[in-house]
Design an enzyme around this catalytic site. Sequence first.
Site, PDB file in Angstrom:
ATOM      1  N   GLN A  12     148.843 106.184  30.340  1.00  0.00           N
ATOM      2  CA  GLN A  12     149.677 106.726  29.256  1.00  0.00           C
ATOM      3  C   GLN A  12     151.094 107.064  29.736  1.00  0.00           C
ATOM      4  N   SER A 127     148.953 119.189  38.000  1.00  0.00           N
ATOM      5  CA  SER A 127     148.281 119.422  36.715  1.00  0.00           C
ATOM      6  C   SER A 127     147.942 120.891  36.475  1.00  0.00           C
ATOM      7  N   GLU A 129     145.314 121.769  35.378  1.00  0.00           N
ATOM      8  CA  GLU A 129     143.899 121.891  35.747  1.00  0.00           C
ATOM      9  C   GLU A 129     143.766 122.645  37.082  1.00  0.00           C
ATOM     10  N   TYR A 151     138.278 117.215  40.320  1.00  0.00           N
ATOM     11  CA  TYR A 151     139.612 116.719  39.977  1.00  0.00           C
ATOM     12  C   TYR A 151     140.667 117.787  40.281  1.00  0.00           C
ATOM     13  N   LYS A 155     143.766 117.687  42.949  1.00  0.00           N
ATOM     14  CA  LYS A 155     145.170 117.870  42.540  1.00  0.00           C
ATOM     15  C   LYS A 155     145.836 118.988  43.355  1.00  0.00           C
ATOM     16  N   ASN A 180     148.373 119.614  29.395  1.00  0.00           N
ATOM     17  CA  ASN A 180     147.874 118.434  28.666  1.00  0.00           C
ATOM     18  C   ASN A 180     148.962 117.835  27.775  1.00  0.00           C
ATOM     19  N   HIS A 181     149.121 116.525  27.890  1.00  0.00           N
ATOM     20  CA  HIS A 181     150.046 115.846  26.969  1.00  0.00           C
ATOM     21  C   HIS A 181     149.396 114.566  26.470  1.00  0.00           C
ATOM     22  N   ARG A 193     142.272 112.117  21.564  1.00  0.00           N
ATOM     23  CA  ARG A 193     142.187 110.728  21.079  1.00  0.00           C
ATOM     24  C   ARG A 193     140.777 110.439  20.564  1.00  0.00           C
ATOM     25  N   PRO A 282     130.051 121.235  33.925  1.00  0.00           N
ATOM     26  CA  PRO A 282     129.373 122.207  34.797  1.00  0.00           C
ATOM     27  C   PRO A 282     130.184 123.494  34.958  1.00  0.00           C
ATOM     28  N   ALA A 283     131.496 123.396  34.912  1.00  0.00           N
ATOM     29  CA  ALA A 283     132.366 124.586  34.926  1.00  0.00           C
ATOM     30  C   ALA A 283     133.538 124.267  34.007  1.00  0.00           C
TER      31      ALA A 283
HETATM   32  P1  NDP Z   1     145.819 107.783  32.890  1.00  0.00           P
HETATM   33  O1  NDP Z   1     144.391 108.059  33.164  1.00  0.00           O
HETATM   34  O2  NDP Z   1     146.236 107.267  31.551  1.00  0.00           O
HETATM   35  O3  NDP Z   1     146.363 106.756  33.999  1.00  0.00           O
HETATM   36  C1  NDP Z   1     145.949 106.838  35.342  1.00  0.00           C
HETATM   37  C2  NDP Z   1     146.592 105.705  36.115  1.00  0.00           C
HETATM   38  O4  NDP Z   1     146.175 105.780  37.478  1.00  0.00           O
HETATM   39  C3  NDP Z   1     146.208 104.306  35.611  1.00  0.00           C
HETATM   40  O5  NDP Z   1     147.345 103.485  35.627  1.00  0.00           O
HETATM   41  C4  NDP Z   1     145.211 103.839  36.656  1.00  0.00           C
HETATM   42  O6  NDP Z   1     145.168 102.446  36.826  1.00  0.00           O
HETATM   43  C5  NDP Z   1     145.821 104.469  37.927  1.00  0.00           C
HETATM   44  N1  NDP Z   1     144.877 104.494  39.041  1.00  0.00           N
HETATM   45  C6  NDP Z   1     143.593 104.929  39.033  1.00  0.00           C
HETATM   46  N2  NDP Z   1     143.044 104.746  40.249  1.00  0.00           N
HETATM   47  C7  NDP Z   1     143.998 104.185  41.038  1.00  0.00           C
HETATM   48  C8  NDP Z   1     144.034 103.744  42.386  1.00  0.00           C
HETATM   49  N3  NDP Z   1     142.964 103.846  43.187  1.00  0.00           N
HETATM   50  N4  NDP Z   1     145.177 103.206  42.873  1.00  0.00           N
HETATM   51  C9  NDP Z   1     146.266 103.087  42.061  1.00  0.00           C
HETATM   52  N5  NDP Z   1     146.303 103.470  40.772  1.00  0.00           N
HETATM   53  C10 NDP Z   1     145.172 104.018  40.269  1.00  0.00           C
HETATM   54  O7  NDP Z   1     146.630 109.126  33.232  1.00  0.00           O
HETATM   55  P2  NDP Z   1     147.930 109.757  32.519  1.00  0.00           P
HETATM   56  O8  NDP Z   1     148.945 108.716  32.326  1.00  0.00           O
HETATM   57  O9  NDP Z   1     147.484 110.591  31.388  1.00  0.00           O
HETATM   58  O10 NDP Z   1     148.404 110.772  33.663  1.00  0.00           O
HETATM   59  C11 NDP Z   1     149.298 110.374  34.702  1.00  0.00           C
HETATM   60  C12 NDP Z   1     149.140 111.317  35.881  1.00  0.00           C
HETATM   61  O11 NDP Z   1     149.426 112.635  35.478  1.00  0.00           O
HETATM   62  C13 NDP Z   1     147.746 111.366  36.500  1.00  0.00           C
HETATM   63  O12 NDP Z   1     147.910 111.576  37.880  1.00  0.00           O
HETATM   64  C14 NDP Z   1     147.108 112.583  35.862  1.00  0.00           C
HETATM   65  O13 NDP Z   1     146.106 113.115  36.702  1.00  0.00           O
HETATM   66  C15 NDP Z   1     148.316 113.496  35.751  1.00  0.00           C
HETATM   67  N6  NDP Z   1     148.290 114.465  34.683  1.00  0.00           N
HETATM   68  C16 NDP Z   1     148.081 114.071  33.395  1.00  0.00           C
HETATM   69  C17 NDP Z   1     148.137 114.981  32.371  1.00  0.00           C
HETATM   70  C18 NDP Z   1     147.912 114.585  30.942  1.00  0.00           C
HETATM   71  O14 NDP Z   1     147.700 115.498  30.100  1.00  0.00           O
HETATM   72  N7  NDP Z   1     147.977 113.314  30.594  1.00  0.00           N
HETATM   73  C19 NDP Z   1     148.442 116.414  32.631  1.00  0.00           C
HETATM   74  C20 NDP Z   1     148.669 116.708  34.034  1.00  0.00           C
HETATM   75  C21 NDP Z   1     148.603 115.759  34.995  1.00  0.00           C
HETATM   76  P3  NDP Z   1     144.036 101.498  36.120  1.00  0.00           P
HETATM   77  O15 NDP Z   1     144.585 101.165  34.777  1.00  0.00           O
HETATM   78  O16 NDP Z   1     143.978 100.325  37.032  1.00  0.00           O
HETATM   79  O17 NDP Z   1     142.774 102.299  36.073  1.00  0.00           O
HETATM   80  P1  GDR Z   2     141.290 117.934  30.248  1.00  0.00           P
HETATM   81  O1  GDR Z   2     141.287 116.987  28.953  1.00  0.00           O
HETATM   82  O2  GDR Z   2     139.961 118.053  30.859  1.00  0.00           O
HETATM   83  O3  GDR Z   2     141.987 119.201  29.850  1.00  0.00           O
HETATM   84  O4  GDR Z   2     142.194 117.084  31.256  1.00  0.00           O
HETATM   85  P2  GDR Z   2     140.111 116.545  27.973  1.00  0.00           P
HETATM   86  O5  GDR Z   2     140.786 116.046  26.754  1.00  0.00           O
HETATM   87  O6  GDR Z   2     139.131 115.634  28.636  1.00  0.00           O
HETATM   88  O7  GDR Z   2     139.343 117.929  27.662  1.00  0.00           O
HETATM   89  C1  GDR Z   2     139.994 119.012  27.010  1.00  0.00           C
HETATM   90  C2  GDR Z   2     138.970 120.043  26.595  1.00  0.00           C
HETATM   91  O8  GDR Z   2     138.170 119.511  25.536  1.00  0.00           O
HETATM   92  C3  GDR Z   2     136.812 119.872  25.769  1.00  0.00           C
HETATM   93  N1  GDR Z   2     135.907 118.938  25.087  1.00  0.00           N
HETATM   94  C4  GDR Z   2     135.838 117.619  25.318  1.00  0.00           C
HETATM   95  N2  GDR Z   2     136.542 116.817  26.152  1.00  0.00           N
HETATM   96  C5  GDR Z   2     136.257 115.485  26.159  1.00  0.00           C
HETATM   97  N3  GDR Z   2     136.958 114.664  26.941  1.00  0.00           N
HETATM   98  N4  GDR Z   2     135.269 114.957  25.360  1.00  0.00           N
HETATM   99  C6  GDR Z   2     134.522 115.736  24.515  1.00  0.00           C
HETATM  100  O9  GDR Z   2     133.646 115.243  23.821  1.00  0.00           O
HETATM  101  C7  GDR Z   2     134.830 117.132  24.482  1.00  0.00           C
HETATM  102  N5  GDR Z   2     134.331 118.176  23.767  1.00  0.00           N
HETATM  103  C8  GDR Z   2     134.991 119.257  24.147  1.00  0.00           C
HETATM  104  C9  GDR Z   2     136.678 119.838  27.283  1.00  0.00           C
HETATM  105  O10 GDR Z   2     135.513 120.541  27.698  1.00  0.00           O
HETATM  106  C10 GDR Z   2     137.994 120.475  27.686  1.00  0.00           C
HETATM  107  O11 GDR Z   2     137.876 121.870  27.661  1.00  0.00           O
HETATM  108  C11 GDR Z   2     143.378 116.405  30.855  1.00  0.00           C
HETATM  109  C12 GDR Z   2     143.539 115.167  31.754  1.00  0.00           C
HETATM  110  O12 GDR Z   2     144.605 114.396  31.279  1.00  0.00           O
HETATM  111  C13 GDR Z   2     143.821 115.588  33.184  1.00  0.00           C
HETATM  112  O13 GDR Z   2     144.118 114.416  33.963  1.00  0.00           O
HETATM  113  C14 GDR Z   2     145.029 116.540  33.179  1.00  0.00           C
HETATM  114  O14 GDR Z   2     145.326 116.951  34.500  1.00  0.00           O
HETATM  115  C15 GDR Z   2     144.742 117.740  32.290  1.00  0.00           C
HETATM  116  O15 GDR Z   2     144.495 117.275  30.968  1.00  0.00           O
HETATM  117  C16 GDR Z   2     145.915 118.705  32.234  1.00  0.00           C
END
Ligand code: NDP
Ligand code: GDR
Length: 327
Positions: A12, A127, A129, A151, A155, A180-181, A193, A282-283
């Site tokens: 994303q 993050s 998290e 995770y 981080k 989260n974004h 989503r 689990p937590a």
């Molecule tokens: P996505 O899950 O959408 O994307 C993760 C990316 O990491 C993908 O391009 C994936 O590639 C790549 N990747 C996974 N494993 C590897 C690997 N072994 N080597 C190289 N690339 C790899 O994440 P977001 O775009 O949502 O988030 C971007 C970053 O920001 C992440 O590090 C996430 O943990 C962090 N983050 C995200 C937040 C959010 O709310 N979205 C909030 C805070 C932090 P592939 O397509 O091949 O799997």
């Molecule tokens: P998060 O995002 O764990 O905060 O990590 P996620 O959307 O997975 O969960 C947010 C909260 O929703 C509750 N929840 C569920 N979550 C999912 N995925 N599916 C379900 O069915 C469901 N029901 C309830 C979860 O328990 C949680 O509390 C995201 C990721 O983008 C990380 O990579 C990033 O670092 C953090 O945001 C900030």
Amino acid sequence: MPRALITGITGQDGLYLSELLLAKGYEVFGLIRGQNNPKRDLVAAVAPEVKLLPGDLSDVAGLTRVLNVAVPDEVYNLGAISYVAYSWENASLTSDVTGKGVLNMLEATRQYAGDDIDRVKFYQASSSEMFGKVQQVPQSESTLLWPRSPYGVAKVFGHYMTINYRESYGMHASSGILFNHESPRRGPEFVTRKVTQAVARIKLGIQKEIVLGNLDAKRDWGFAGDYVEAMWRMLQQPEADDYVIATGETHSIRDLLNVAFESIGVEDWEPYVRQDPRFMRPAEVDLLIGDPSKAKAVLGWKPQVAFQELIQMMVENDLAEQSALVR
Ligand code: NDP
Ligand code: GDR
């Protein structure tokens, strides 16, 4: 023409950041893993000018090769195993990629910079998290970290390694503690989503219910397009630093359901939602709410898209996408 290398280009944030940097006149390189990554076409459709280079965060030699081809002025390390729930079942892999992968990228970048450490700036995707069992409300850059998932632990390792490279080698390495974004490009495994896709399908009569876990958790949700702007701003500062990027508002999963269902004209969502222990963690991280005042003061950054608008945007996108699929 400034040059940037993005890891996590297929994710994303990688897609939004590519668009932003291309619009600013950058030459953009993206690390892509696997021999036939199915998301290659997605990157080509969104940002065809991006040059994709094969590599994996677990392979330092490959990262060094990619850096020497891309010759970047800025490195954005967004690649990670990012799905928190998955990290319990795959704790070791998550530690290798989301944790040690940061060290690999930092070290490859340091070696690429050689004697001139100032030739490159580094961004690490930290993050909210990491705050886990929160020790302060709202959470700021100085809040004690208490991660609650493999995770989150990975981080924290990456976060402190980034600070360590800044302090040990003088590297311009900044860490964005992003809350989260979300966006229409968010992966369907994440709760926003999952809900907006299901709501669209319910509206179209092709799905009956949504099965979720904990409905009481609260998150500070913003729009991904706004958050990548903050990443770029961090690397334009004279000094590297760490910044919380958040909206300063929090909402529960129930609030999310209210807004998503209201946007298709449904007031009472209870008949459509079922809870299943399969989706409980689990937590849990019960409450996240960030204090973005440092980012506002230093970077001049503030979020542009409010929670309600964000969820409505996602539902509208999913209605269009799902209708096209059933046509
Ligand atoms: P996505 O899950 O959408 O994307 C993760 C990316 O990491 C993908 O391009 C994936 O590639 C790549 N990747 C996974 N494993 C590897 C690997 N072994 N080597 C190289 N690339 C790899 O994440 P977001 O775009 O949502 O988030 C971007 C970053 O920001 C992440 O590090 C996430 O943990 C962090 N983050 C995200 C937040 C959010 O709310 N979205 C909030 C805070 C932090 P592939 O397509 O091949 O799997
Ligand atoms: P998060 O995002 O764990 O905060 O990590 P996620 O959307 O997975 O969960 C947010 C909260 O929703 C509750 N929840 C569920 N979550 C999912 N995925 N599916 C379900 O069915 C469901 N029901 C309830 C979860 O328990 C949680 O509390 C995201 C990721 O983008 C990380 O990579 C990033 O670092 C953090 O945001 C900030």
